[in-house]
Design an enzyme around this catalytic site. Structure first.
Site, PDB file in Angstrom:
ATOM      1  N   TYR A  36     -32.823  -1.720  -1.922  1.00  0.00           N
ATOM      2  CA  TYR A  36     -32.485  -2.254  -0.592  1.00  0.00           C
ATOM      3  C   TYR A  36     -32.098  -1.114   0.349  1.00  0.00           C
ATOM      4  O   TYR A  36     -32.583  -1.026   1.471  1.00  0.00           O
ATOM      5  CB  TYR A  36     -31.338  -3.267  -0.705  1.00  0.00           C
ATOM      6  CG  TYR A  36     -30.885  -3.769   0.643  1.00  0.00           C
ATOM      7  CD1 TYR A  36     -31.554  -4.805   1.276  1.00  0.00           C
ATOM      8  CD2 TYR A  36     -29.812  -3.168   1.306  1.00  0.00           C
ATOM      9  CE1 TYR A  36     -31.166  -5.258   2.531  1.00  0.00           C
ATOM     10  CE2 TYR A  36     -29.420  -3.609   2.565  1.00  0.00           C
ATOM     11  CZ  TYR A  36     -30.097  -4.651   3.165  1.00  0.00           C
ATOM     12  OH  TYR A  36     -29.710  -5.074   4.414  1.00  0.00           O
ATOM     13  N   GLU A 114     -19.109 -33.820   2.675  1.00  0.00           N
ATOM     14  CA  GLU A 114     -19.190 -32.348   2.615  1.00  0.00           C
ATOM     15  C   GLU A 114     -17.784 -31.781   2.501  1.00  0.00           C
ATOM     16  O   GLU A 114     -16.823 -32.442   2.884  1.00  0.00           O
ATOM     17  CB  GLU A 114     -19.778 -31.808   3.937  1.00  0.00           C
ATOM     18  CG  GLU A 114     -21.145 -32.316   4.260  1.00  0.00           C
ATOM     19  CD  GLU A 114     -21.521 -32.019   5.722  1.00  0.00           C
ATOM     20  OE1 GLU A 114     -20.862 -31.183   6.373  1.00  0.00           O
ATOM     21  OE2 GLU A 114     -22.470 -32.638   6.198  1.00  0.00           O
ATOM     22  N   LYS A 116     -14.635 -29.740   3.781  1.00  0.00           N
ATOM     23  CA  LYS A 116     -14.140 -29.404   5.120  1.00  0.00           C
ATOM     24  C   LYS A 116     -13.642 -27.963   5.082  1.00  0.00           C
ATOM     25  O   LYS A 116     -12.570 -27.682   4.552  1.00  0.00           O
ATOM     26  CB  LYS A 116     -13.032 -30.366   5.535  1.00  0.00           C
ATOM     27  CG  LYS A 116     -12.560 -30.139   6.955  1.00  0.00           C
ATOM     28  CD  LYS A 116     -11.620 -31.250   7.378  1.00  0.00           C
ATOM     29  CE  LYS A 116     -11.115 -31.112   8.789  1.00  0.00           C
ATOM     30  NZ  LYS A 116     -10.693 -29.776   9.186  1.00  0.00           N
ATOM     31  N   ASP A 118     -12.082 -24.522   5.914  1.00  0.00           N
ATOM     32  CA  ASP A 118     -10.895 -24.194   6.696  1.00  0.00           C
ATOM     33  C   ASP A 118     -11.081 -22.831   7.341  1.00  0.00           C
ATOM     34  O   ASP A 118     -10.621 -21.818   6.838  1.00  0.00           O
ATOM     35  CB  ASP A 118      -9.669 -24.192   5.771  1.00  0.00           C
ATOM     36  CG  ASP A 118      -8.386 -24.275   6.572  1.00  0.00           C
ATOM     37  OD1 ASP A 118      -8.467 -24.477   7.795  1.00  0.00           O
ATOM     38  OD2 ASP A 118      -7.313 -24.148   5.967  1.00  0.00           O
ATOM     39  N   GLU A 193     -18.872 -22.985  10.348  1.00  0.00           N
ATOM     40  CA  GLU A 193     -17.493 -22.539  10.240  1.00  0.00           C
ATOM     41  C   GLU A 193     -17.513 -21.104   9.720  1.00  0.00           C
ATOM     42  O   GLU A 193     -18.142 -20.827   8.693  1.00  0.00           O
ATOM     43  CB  GLU A 193     -16.780 -23.473   9.249  1.00  0.00           C
ATOM     44  CG  GLU A 193     -15.307 -23.565   9.444  1.00  0.00           C
ATOM     45  CD  GLU A 193     -14.877 -24.523  10.569  1.00  0.00           C
ATOM     46  OE1 GLU A 193     -15.747 -25.100  11.264  1.00  0.00           O
ATOM     47  OE2 GLU A 193     -13.663 -24.665  10.746  1.00  0.00           O
ATOM     48  N   TYR A 245     -23.227 -26.678   9.191  1.00  0.00           N
ATOM     49  CA  TYR A 245     -23.217 -28.086   8.818  1.00  0.00           C
ATOM     50  C   TYR A 245     -23.678 -29.048   9.887  1.00  0.00           C
ATOM     51  O   TYR A 245     -23.692 -30.247   9.665  1.00  0.00           O
ATOM     52  CB  TYR A 245     -21.822 -28.502   8.355  1.00  0.00           C
ATOM     53  CG  TYR A 245     -20.716 -28.155   9.339  1.00  0.00           C
ATOM     54  CD1 TYR A 245     -19.893 -27.053   9.100  1.00  0.00           C
ATOM     55  CD2 TYR A 245     -20.515 -28.893  10.480  1.00  0.00           C
ATOM     56  CE1 TYR A 245     -18.898 -26.712   9.994  1.00  0.00           C
ATOM     57  CE2 TYR A 245     -19.522 -28.560  11.386  1.00  0.00           C
ATOM     58  CZ  TYR A 245     -18.714 -27.468  11.139  1.00  0.00           C
ATOM     59  OH  TYR A 245     -17.725 -27.120  12.019  1.00  0.00           O
ATOM     60  N   LYS A 309     -19.359 -38.416   6.560  1.00  0.00           N
ATOM     61  CA  LYS A 309     -20.197 -38.647   7.739  1.00  0.00           C
ATOM     62  C   LYS A 309     -21.150 -39.801   7.484  1.00  0.00           C
ATOM     63  O   LYS A 309     -21.730 -39.881   6.383  1.00  0.00           O
ATOM     64  CB  LYS A 309     -21.030 -37.391   8.046  1.00  0.00           C
ATOM     65  CG  LYS A 309     -20.196 -36.158   8.318  1.00  0.00           C
ATOM     66  CD  LYS A 309     -21.042 -34.913   8.540  1.00  0.00           C
ATOM     67  CE  LYS A 309     -20.115 -33.741   8.847  1.00  0.00           C
ATOM     68  NZ  LYS A 309     -20.828 -32.470   8.992  1.00  0.00           N
ATOM     69  N   LYS A 333      -8.454 -35.674   4.399  1.00  0.00           N
ATOM     70  CA  LYS A 333      -7.675 -34.467   4.124  1.00  0.00           C
ATOM     71  C   LYS A 333      -7.087 -34.482   2.714  1.00  0.00           C
ATOM     72  O   LYS A 333      -6.759 -35.535   2.166  1.00  0.00           O
ATOM     73  CB  LYS A 333      -6.530 -34.335   5.142  1.00  0.00           C
ATOM     74  CG  LYS A 333      -6.995 -34.269   6.584  1.00  0.00           C
ATOM     75  CD  LYS A 333      -7.585 -32.930   6.928  1.00  0.00           C
ATOM     76  CE  LYS A 333      -6.536 -31.887   7.155  1.00  0.00           C
ATOM     77  NZ  LYS A 333      -6.245 -31.632   8.561  1.00  0.00           N
ATOM     78  N   CYS A 427      20.169  -1.600  -8.988  1.00  0.00           N
ATOM     79  CA  CYS A 427      19.252  -2.379  -9.829  1.00  0.00           C
ATOM     80  C   CYS A 427      20.043  -3.466 -10.572  1.00  0.00           C
ATOM     81  O   CYS A 427      21.046  -3.172 -11.207  1.00  0.00           O
ATOM     82  CB  CYS A 427      18.552  -1.458 -10.819  1.00  0.00           C
ATOM     83  SG  CYS A 427      17.542  -2.356 -12.006  1.00  0.00           S
ATOM     84  N   CYS A 430      19.870  -2.312 -14.557  1.00  0.00           N
ATOM     85  CA  CYS A 430      20.528  -1.134 -15.118  1.00  0.00           C
ATOM     86  C   CYS A 430      21.668  -0.628 -14.244  1.00  0.00           C
ATOM     87  O   CYS A 430      22.402   0.277 -14.637  1.00  0.00           O
ATOM     88  CB  CYS A 430      19.503  -0.020 -15.345  1.00  0.00           C
ATOM     89  SG  CYS A 430      18.808   0.613 -13.807  1.00  0.00           S
ATOM     90  N   CYS A 445      13.495   0.729  -8.494  1.00  0.00           N
ATOM     91  CA  CYS A 445      14.445   1.289  -9.439  1.00  0.00           C
ATOM     92  C   CYS A 445      13.682   2.402 -10.131  1.00  0.00           C
ATOM     93  O   CYS A 445      12.634   2.150 -10.742  1.00  0.00           O
ATOM     94  CB  CYS A 445      14.874   0.234 -10.461  1.00  0.00           C
ATOM     95  SG  CYS A 445      15.747   0.977 -11.853  1.00  0.00           S
ATOM     96  N   CYS A 450      15.266   1.978 -17.434  1.00  0.00           N
ATOM     97  CA  CYS A 450      15.756   0.665 -16.999  1.00  0.00           C
ATOM     98  C   CYS A 450      15.239  -0.436 -17.935  1.00  0.00           C
ATOM     99  O   CYS A 450      14.033  -0.581 -18.120  1.00  0.00           O
ATOM    100  CB  CYS A 450      15.301   0.404 -15.569  1.00  0.00           C
ATOM    101  SG  CYS A 450      15.618  -1.287 -15.018  1.00  0.00           S
TER     102      CYS A 450
HETATM  103  S1  IVH Z   1     -18.367 -32.047  11.444  1.00  0.00           S
HETATM  104  C1  IVH Z   1     -19.459 -34.410  14.666  1.00  0.00           C
HETATM  105  N1  IVH Z   1     -18.324 -30.900   9.099  1.00  0.00           N
HETATM  106  O1  IVH Z   1     -13.186 -29.366  10.993  1.00  0.00           O
HETATM  107  C2  IVH Z   1     -19.231 -33.125  14.052  1.00  0.00           C
HETATM  108  N2  IVH Z   1     -16.659 -30.278  10.680  1.00  0.00           N
HETATM  109  O2  IVH Z   1     -10.880 -30.944  11.936  1.00  0.00           O
HETATM  110  C3  IVH Z   1     -17.789 -32.802  13.887  1.00  0.00           C
HETATM  111  N3  IVH Z   1     -15.106 -28.567   9.879  1.00  0.00           N
HETATM  112  O3  IVH Z   1     -13.728 -29.029  14.423  1.00  0.00           O
HETATM  113  C4  IVH Z   1     -17.546 -31.743  12.929  1.00  0.00           C
HETATM  114  N4  IVH Z   1     -15.998 -28.333   7.888  1.00  0.00           N
HETATM  115  O4  IVH Z   1     -14.467 -27.077  12.896  1.00  0.00           O
HETATM  116  C5  IVH Z   1     -17.737 -30.993  10.301  1.00  0.00           C
HETATM  117  N5  IVH Z   1     -18.411 -29.950   6.979  1.00  0.00           N
HETATM  118  C6  IVH Z   1     -17.843 -30.042   8.189  1.00  0.00           C
HETATM  119  C7  IVH Z   1     -16.722 -29.266   8.544  1.00  0.00           C
HETATM  120  C8  IVH Z   1     -16.151 -29.424   9.806  1.00  0.00           C
HETATM  121  C9  IVH Z   1     -15.049 -27.927   8.704  1.00  0.00           C
HETATM  122  C10 IVH Z   1     -14.154 -28.353  10.976  1.00  0.00           C
HETATM  123  C11 IVH Z   1     -14.758 -28.326  12.349  1.00  0.00           C
HETATM  124  C12 IVH Z   1     -14.011 -29.399  13.111  1.00  0.00           C
HETATM  125  C13 IVH Z   1     -12.759 -29.537  12.313  1.00  0.00           C
HETATM  126  C14 IVH Z   1     -12.123 -30.895  12.546  1.00  0.00           C
END
Ligand code: IVH
Length: 689
Positions: A36, A114, A116, A118, A193, A245, A309, A333, A427, A430, A445, A450
């Site tokens: 590469y 899916e 979520k 962070d 994200e 996503y 969804k 959550k 410490c 000791c 220490c 010790c």
């Molecule tokens: S869908 C209609 N899918 O979570 C579309 N959001 O708390 C709305 N997030 O603002 C978002 N993973 O930044 C979607 N698999 C996922 C996600 C996701 C993380 C975030 C996103 C959103 C926040 C809402």
């Protein structure tokens, strides 16, 4: 001529992009790093000679442009929506009922679930396949233009679709693209994200701390901070990734379901999380959610829930939006991994290297399914900065696999009885005065005798990844040290049955098991002994490299800084720590004691220095899957150290395929070509014998 060069550059660009995609998106490279690098450098050289031929989608353009004075505004083509929250499966059922009432009676729905992620929401715009703009979410209508920062993220494609070299456009039809030619749609605005993987976050924070720079509280803040850097060079130095996503806007794309969206994104070359599931009912999501509460711990990145969804996009659209939240999707959550509780006391711990660390003793509290009663307070600087006091109500957080830590106090709940926590002067073990090196946050220490340090060191020495001595738990180690039977790790080997029988709770059986365990440990490979000594920076992997390279404790002890740095995988810090460690008389005495006790000091089958470089000469290896103890880099370093080559692709010239867990297509290829396949043990046998 220039036409030919332009073609050559274009071909190289496709090739480099494709290999980068295999590596960063699929995690399944098909060429070696060296191959590469060679392609990449060839491209750089050609572009340097012909700067007019550089295009914005060239993989060389990821390095970070000039800093900008501020971020420009980006008007999103459609609102960048947020999500409503559910905190339990009951909440989710209520959500399902609410949307059910808005739909025609008896309407059937299916759901896509899916992770979520962070991180930080980003919006990527592609025109005719070219990445033209990347933005933050902002207020959902207007975001900030962070294109140059996003460009530095290797998994963000600069041109779509990503195709193997030689695979011209139009050769493959993509699902849902109207032209049917397999080319990129005219417009695609993708939402994803950006995040930092937990191990990357930890090593980045360690590096920042070493440089005396500000560290980040968690991977999410680190990702956000990195992307909002005005200097793309800084963003480029941060190991960011992205997962996509959603489609915010598009032209020339006809899709009906969320699953098709994810499928199209994946086929175009976007990184998409593989952990996606479809369900016909919300009831089925319950057990899946429960499973994920623990499964999340095994992911490399942090997720704070699942996103449920409605799969059919038309239904989702028809359901509309409340405020900023679409009705047709919701976040489920996970239980918070942050709780408040009382700080009852602070215990002072002495680490193996003498570091003095404050440990919080808490009123027990359930944090995300685990009872927490201790938390780390890192160091006394941290305590002062956060102004945590004994008696405070504090916020405790558990993240990933790391030990719980204290985020900070809830100042509003103080009643004046709280007491400030001062660093100790001496410490706790000791009683010797403590030492704080200049430019360091840690307090030490430095008394080599010790007892607390000794206990930690012996615990480490006998541990599973070191000499693996069974029957020697923390309590026993403490007893042995308190009784004066063990003054250094070598003393373990002169323990006698009579001495042990005199200790409380020691019977014949226990004593003979312990002595057997100690005896057996004399045969451990050199690498384990080296790891067991507790030399700063020398863990199992480094010890392995050292043992294979030097072959004996004598050779290792005599190695100079230069010799050590010459070993691939050993940096100047570790080299210096080794030289320092072996120069201390007390340590020399310990090594001598171990030798006299008959502890193995040689790596079995290690190759004498003269032959070393030829051991694997002429052999070509291909690595696939995850090996049990070696990372890909370590395995590669080990092979190359012995003169072998590591290639990315299995061919008739491959000598061995080294396969770990979850091997890729390379294993199949090896089978087809009749290339011998070995596991890590097999690789070690080749090296050792
Ligand atoms: S869908 C209609 N899918 O979570 C579309 N959001 O708390 C709305 N997030 O603002 C978002 N993973 O930044 C979607 N698999 C996922 C996600 C996701 C993380 C975030 C996103 C959103 C926040 C809402």
């Amino acid at each position: 001529m220039i036409q030919r060069t332009a073609e050559k550059i274009a071909a190289l660009r496709r090739e480099v992009s494709y290999h980068s995609y295999r590596y960063h998106v699929l995690d399944d490279p098909v060429v070696s790093d060296a191959e590469y690098d060679a392609l990449y450098h060839e491209l750089c050289a050609l572009e340097q000679a012909h700067p007019q031929l550089i295009t914005p989608d060239s993989p060389t353009q990821r390095v970070g442009e000039e800093p900008v004075p501020r971020f420009e505004k980006v008007y999103h083509p459609a609102p960048i929506l947020s999500l409503s929250n559910c905190f339990s499966v009951d909440d989710l059922r209520a959500w399902r009922q609410r949307i059910g009432r808005l739909l025609p009676e008896g309407a059937r729905l299916d759901f896509v679930v899916e992770p979520k992620f962070d991180g930080l929401s980003v919006v990527l715009r592609y025109e005719n396949g070219l990445f033209v703009q990347g933005a933050t979410r902002g207020d959902g209508e207007v975001g900030e233009d962070i294109t140059s920062n996003l460009r530095t993220i290797r998994s963000v494609p600069l041109r779509i679709p990503v195709r193997p070299p030689g695979h011209a456009e139009g050769q493959q039809d993509l699902p849902g693209i109207e032209s049917g030619t397999g080319a990129a749609p005219p417009l695609l605005v993708v939402r994803g994200e950006a995040y930092l993987a937990v191990p990357d976050f930890e090593s980045m924070n360690a590096r920042l701390a070493e440089l005396g720079e500000k560290t980040f509280a968690n991977p999410r803040n680190a990702a956000a901070g990195s992307l909002r850097q005005l200097d793309p060079g800084v963003a480029a130095s941060r190991p960011l990734s992205v997962l996509c996503y959603d489609l915010v806007a598009s032209e020339g794309v006809q899709l009906e379901t969320q699953l098709e969206v994810l499928d199209l994104l994946e086929q175009l070359g976007f990184p998409v999380a593989p952990e996606v599931a479809r369900f016909d009912t919300v009831d089925e999501i319950g057990p899946y959610y429960e499973e994920w509460i623990t499964r999340r711990e095994s992911l490399e990145y942090e997720i704070d829930g699942l996103v449920v969804k409605v799969n059919r996009l038309a239904t989702r659209d028809a359901l509309g939006v409340v405020g900023r939240d679409p009705r047709g999707a919701t976040a489920l959550k996970f239980p918070a991994r942050e709780k408040t509780t009382r700080l009852l006391a602070v215990r002072v711990n002495v680490g193996r290297t003498g570091t003095i660390n404050p440990l919080a003793i808490l009123e027990p509290v359930d944090v995300g399914g685990v009872t927490v009663q201790h938390a780390t307070l890192h160091n006394y600087d941290d305590v002062a900065r956060k102004d945590v006091r004994v008696g405070d109500t504090v916020i405790v957080k558990r993240a990933g696999d790391v030990i719980p830590y204290i985020v900070g106090p809830v100042v509003a709940l103080r009643d004046g009885t709280e007491t400030v926590i001062d660093p100790p002067d001496s410490c706790p073990s000791c009683g010797e005065p403590l030492y704080r090196p200049q430019d360091e946050i840690a307090i030490y220490c430095i008394n080599a005798a010790c007892p607390a340090q000794l206990v930690r060191l012996v615990e480490h020495f006998v541990g599973r990844s070191a000499m693996d001595i069974e029957g020697l738990g923390s309590k026993t180690v403490q007893l042995l040290v308190d009784a004066g039977l063990v003054d250094n790790v070598a003393d373990l080997y002169s323990l006698r049955a009579d001495d042990l029988l005199a200790l409380e709770g020691f019977r014949e059986r226990k004593v003979s098991n312990l002595l057997d365990g100690i005896e057996a440990s004399k045969e451990r490979p050199l690498s384990r002994l080296v790891a067991a000594l507790g030399i700063p920076g020398v863990g199992a992997a480094v010890a392995e490299l050292l043992a294979t390279h030097f072959g004996s404790m004598d050779a290792l002890g005599a190695a100079t800084q230069e010799d050590l740095e010459a070993v691939e995988g050993i940096g100047p810090h570790t080299a210096a720590a080794l030289v320092e460690w072996f120069s201390i008389p007390r340590n020399q005495t310990v090594v001598q004691g171990l030798r006299q006790a008959g502890v193995n000091m040689k790596e079995e089958g290690a190759v004498p220095a003269a032959e070393r470089h030829e051991r694997l000469a002429g052999l070509t290896f291909v690595l696939t899957g995850t090996l049990p103890t070696l990372s890909r880099r370590e395995a590669k370093a080990m092979i190359e150290e012995l003169g072998g080559k590591v290639a990315g692709l299995v061919s008739g010239r491959t000598s061995y395929v080294v396969a770990g867990e979850k091997p890729g297509s390379k294993l199949v290829k090896a089978g087809e070509l009749g290339v011998p396949v070995v596991d890590e043990k097999g690789l070690r046998a080749l090296i050792g014998s």
